[in-house]
Design a protein around this motif. Structure first.
Motif, PDB file in Angstrom:
ATOM      1  N   GLU A 632       0.832  -1.198   0.000  1.00  0.00           N
ATOM      2  CA  GLU A 632       0.000   0.000   0.000  1.00  0.00           C
ATOM      3  C   GLU A 632       0.873   1.256   0.000  1.00  0.00           C
ATOM      4  O   GLU A 632       0.593   2.230  -0.719  1.00  0.00           O
ATOM      5  CB  GLU A 632      -0.918  -0.004   1.223  1.00  0.00           C
ATOM      6  CG  GLU A 632      -1.948   1.116   1.228  1.00  0.00           C
ATOM      7  CD  GLU A 632      -2.918   0.990   2.382  1.00  0.00           C
ATOM      8  OE1 GLU A 632      -4.039   1.530   2.275  1.00  0.00           O
ATOM      9  OE2 GLU A 632      -2.557   0.343   3.391  1.00  0.00           O
ATOM     10  N   LYS A 697      -1.145  -2.941  -7.699  1.00  0.00           N
ATOM     11  CA  LYS A 697      -2.551  -3.007  -7.293  1.00  0.00           C
ATOM     12  C   LYS A 697      -3.014  -4.468  -7.231  1.00  0.00           C
ATOM     13  O   LYS A 697      -3.717  -4.869  -6.299  1.00  0.00           O
ATOM     14  CB  LYS A 697      -3.423  -2.227  -8.282  1.00  0.00           C
ATOM     15  CG  LYS A 697      -3.275  -0.719  -8.223  1.00  0.00           C
ATOM     16  CD  LYS A 697      -4.060  -0.139  -7.053  1.00  0.00           C
ATOM     17  CE  LYS A 697      -4.044   1.374  -7.085  1.00  0.00           C
ATOM     18  NZ  LYS A 697      -4.819   1.962  -5.978  1.00  0.00           N
ATOM     19  N   PHE A 700      -1.478  -6.074  -4.163  1.00  0.00           N
ATOM     20  CA  PHE A 700      -2.102  -5.570  -2.943  1.00  0.00           C
ATOM     21  C   PHE A 700      -3.490  -6.172  -2.740  1.00  0.00           C
ATOM     22  O   PHE A 700      -3.848  -6.600  -1.643  1.00  0.00           O
ATOM     23  CB  PHE A 700      -2.200  -4.043  -2.997  1.00  0.00           C
ATOM     24  CG  PHE A 700      -3.003  -3.459  -1.872  1.00  0.00           C
ATOM     25  CD1 PHE A 700      -2.462  -3.346  -0.606  1.00  0.00           C
ATOM     26  CD2 PHE A 700      -4.319  -3.064  -2.071  1.00  0.00           C
ATOM     27  CE1 PHE A 700      -3.213  -2.827   0.445  1.00  0.00           C
ATOM     28  CE2 PHE A 700      -5.076  -2.544  -1.033  1.00  0.00           C
ATOM     29  CZ  PHE A 700      -4.520  -2.423   0.234  1.00  0.00           C
TER      30      PHE A 700
END
Length: 773
Positions: A632, A697, A700
């Motif tokens: 993040e 992304k 994550f």
């Protein structure tokens, strides 16, 4: 001639003095070798001197010999002094422990072979029989027989005019690791693992210190089953304990005391120039052997073929066992047998053997070859020469029909796999559950094993209920066989973690296994976490092995020896770049292989639902959450550093965007029209950034979904998601972002991805571009 005789006498006298009074008697043969070669060189020079028609006088000969004596004296003094500084005596049977810093054995690389270990146990057998150390003895492999774990040897010792014999089974254990011990598995009254250090260990006190350290780690690991080396394994064969009330620890201490005062026993702990480590595995199973029993191995296929020798000639039985749809396989193999039978008949004629050989003998031979075996040289009372030729011809015949034979063996594999799926599914799930239990237990006890692999793990369960107990994780435990490379992660007296032995097994190791603690601290920060994640990496690879029977990092493993070579030749001036370099080449390869293998076996991995015990969830979740927070933060840093989407609103939108939204944004940018090279470059850079952002992304989101599952009671997770989360956690932590990116836009080519005819409109690269989906 008087001068010549005097000089010759002095020359001989000097040679005798040096020969009979060397500093170390065990260097005598090497001194003699040096002198012989030196004299030969001198004679060669003398012959050339005469050959060139130089005048040879008594004075000339005397001068030549004096010069030769002086030269040889200086050569001998300086060369042997230099060698004595590095070399010394190997450990003998005296009570005084030799100094390892002056030990010749510690400076050479002893090439251990299987026979060295066999000879060692032959010496133990001779001592058990109570005969002299010089009593005649022999050993030889038992022809035509092979044990489950390796080769069967017959040991023989001449006692009282008769040969006393017994048998021993030995086989290499597992794969060689970098900077690791030589390891064998021996069956001699009990199941024994024999490990010989890569660098000879000749100091008895240092050897005992290593054993004490191993036992201290085993105590810290309790109640986890842990088998570490001890002297009791061998001493109980030679001088067994007679007091049954003593504990294992007390027995070990007693044997150590006996060894310290009676050095004659110490030789039974040495193999070659080094002390060896011995572990008793009589009460346990190797995880590697358990996996071989569970999965369809080559051995399983062999046993299936050999176990039903008649089925190829009985179509009804064949279809009844394998199904009518596989009957064509039997027909193809029958054609191969016809060819083989013709070859055998020709061979019988060639050796003048009656052609009335029973047909079942020929069929039996064929089935053995079909299974991939060879025939012993003594069979059917036929000559060894005939059997040797039969094996040779059969090998050639099988090679000619390799395609049909491979297809038949694959058919057997598919049959066994389908047959065993239901039975093995519960076993595989239970083993993975207990592997996670072991990993969590190591974390709780602040220990990193750093060489987790099938041959270093044991299965502890009720032997009378094997393999049924494998179906329930509560009926057995996964334990540890060896702690050679283990590290205690608590700070020592100096406020730092002690440096563990560097090394590991390539298929289960990362480059960081070869980094010292100071290097890890410099590049990664927390030493304990990286050492702990080395176990995570190995466990992820092991879970893949347990489920699929395949190696996850087989190709990447080939880079580990190269990493070791690079690090071994790197000097202080190499700086941090060498660690960046080896990490980049390894993880780039590992990441590509991981994606390929996970995709290939996705269906099988997804089918296995693994139970994560409640007591272990917190430990695993903590590490996963650390990775999630890191990913993040990396996303936020990427967004903050870019220059394509300016303004607080745009950056916040990018940070909150999903991977699918980023994909749509990439597609929008790829369709933009451009009219100049500057615009083309700008678009290419933007797409490169978006692709990199998309990769993070995806990582994550996957880690976040996995982490959220830990909040559920009685958590179950697919092996696919489990391995993926563990690998990403390790990869993120061991490949620091300052080294650049491994995936995403690294292979992006603007001329292929952006500058194509699908571009639709002109983009003003100087304007602030808003995020649009």
């Amino acid at each position: 001639m008087k001068a010549f005789k005097r000089i010759l006498f002095l020359f001989v006298l000097f040679a005798l003095a040096v020969s009979f009074f060397p500093e170390k008697t065990d260097l005598l043969w090497r001194r003699a070798d040096h002198w012989i070669r030196a004299v030969a060189e001198s004679l060669t020079f003398f012959i050339l001197f005469i050959y060139n028609d130089a005048p040879v006088t008594e004075e000339g000969v005397a001068f030549f010999l004096v010069a030769a004596v002086v030269f040889l004296s200086l050569w001998g003094v300086f060369s042997f002094k230099a060698k004595d500084g590095k070399e010394g005596r190997g450990a003998g049977s005296t009570g005084k422990a030799p100094e390892s810093s002056h030990d010749e054995a510690a400076e050479i690389e002893y090439r251990y072979v299987e026979e060295d270990v066999v000879k060692h146990f032959l010496g133990i057998y001779r001592t058990q029989l109570g005969v002299r150390s010089d009593a005649p003895c022999r050993f030889e492999p038992v022809d035509g027989q092979r044990g489950t774990f390796g080769v069967i040897y017959e040991l023989g010792v001449l006692k009282g005019g008769e040969w006393q014999t017994r048998r021993l089974t030995i086989g290499p254990l597992g794969e060689a690791g970098t900077q690791r011990s030589h390891t064998w598995f021996v069956i001699y009254d009990r199941y024994i693992v024999v490990k010989i250090p890569p660098k000879p260990l000749t100091d008895f006190n240092a050897y005992i210190k290593e054993l004490v350290y191993g036992n201290s780690l085993a105590a810290r690991l309790a109640p986890t089953e842990c088998v570490v080396p001890n002297v009791t394994v061998i001493m109980e064969l030679l001088a067994p304990n007679r007091t049954p009330s003593l504990s294992a620890t007390e027995i070990e201490k007693g044997h150590v005391g006996r060894l310290s005062t009676n050095a004659a026993y110490q030789k039974h702990l040495m193999i070659g120039p080094s002390f060896a480590f011995f572990m008793d595995l009589s009460r346990y199973y190797f995880l590697s052997q358990v996996l071989e029993d569970i999965h369809i191995s080559r051995k399983s296929i062999e046993e299936e073929i050999v176990g039903h020798p008649h089925i190829l000639w009985d179509l009804n039985d064949f279809e009844g066992r394998y199904g009518k749809e596989r009957a064509a396989s039997a027909g193809k193999i029958s054609a191969v047998f016809d060819f083989f039978e013709e070859e055998v008949n020709q061979l019988l004629v060639q050796f003048g053997i009656s052609s009335s050989l029973p047909i079942f003998s020929v069929r039996s031979w064929f089935v053995q070859y079909l299974a991939g075996r060879t025939i012993p040289t003594t069979d059917q009372n036929l000559s060894a020469a005939f059997m040797d030729e039969l094996n040779t011809q059969a090998t050639l015949s099988m090679a000619e029909h390799a395609e049909a034979i491979a297809a038949y063996r694959q058919m057997i594999h598919d049959y066994l796999f389908k047959k065993n799926t239901v039975k093995t599914r519960a076993m595989i799930g239970s083993i993975v559950t207990n592997l996670l239990d072991l990993l969590a237990g190591l974390n709780k006890r602040y220990i990193a094993i750093r060489d987790i692999k099938p041959d270093n793990l044991l299965i502890a369960g009720d032997p009378e209920n094997y393999p049924s107990f494998l179906t329930s994780p509560t009926e057995f435990k996964v334990g540890i066989i060896d702690v050679e490379t283990a590290a205690y992660l608590s700070m020592g007296e100096k406020g730092r973690i002690e440096q563990p032995l560097l090394g590991g097994t390539p298929k289960y190791a990362t480059p960081s296994n070869l980094f010292g603690n100071e290097v890890i601290r410099e590049h990664f920060g927390e030493v304990a976490r990286i050492l702990r994640l080395q176990d995570w990496y190995a466990t992820a690879a092991l879970i893949f092995k347990v489920v699929t029977g395949k190696d996850l990092f087989e190709d990447s493993a080939q880079l580990i020896p190269e990493v070791l070579r690079i690090l071994s030749v790197a000097d202080d001036d190499s700086g941090p770049s060498v660690y960046e370099y080896v990490s980049r080449i390894y993880f780039k390869k590992a990441l590509a292989e991981f994606d390929e293998k996970i995709t290939k076996h996705r269906e099988m991995l997804s089918a296995f639902q693994i139970i994560v015990l409640r007591k272990n969830q917190k430990v695993l979740k903590t590490e996963i959450d650390f990775c999630k927070m890191g990913l993040e933060a990396r996303v936020d840093q990427l967004v903050e550093a870019q220059t394509f989407f300016q303004g607080e609103k745009n950056t916040d939108t990018l940070k909150r965007a999903s991977s699918q939204q980023i994909l749509r944004l990439i597609d929008t940018w790829k369709k933009k029209s451009i009219t100049s090279d500057q615009q083309r470059s700008r678009v290419a850079e933007a797409v490169r950034f978006l692709r990199l952002l998309h990769g993070f992304k995806v990582q994550f989101e996957g880690i976040a979904r996995f982490s959220a599952r830990f909040n559920e009671g009685g958590m179950k997770v697919s092996a696919h998601h489990l391995i993926h989360a563990m690998f990403q956690t390790v990869c993120y932590s061991m490949y620091t972002r300052v080294w650049g990116e491994l995936s995403g836009a690294e292979g992006f080519e603007a001329t292929q991805e952006v500058a194509d005819e699908t571009l639709e409109r002109t983009l003003d690269c100087e304007k602030t571009v808003s995020v649009a989906y």
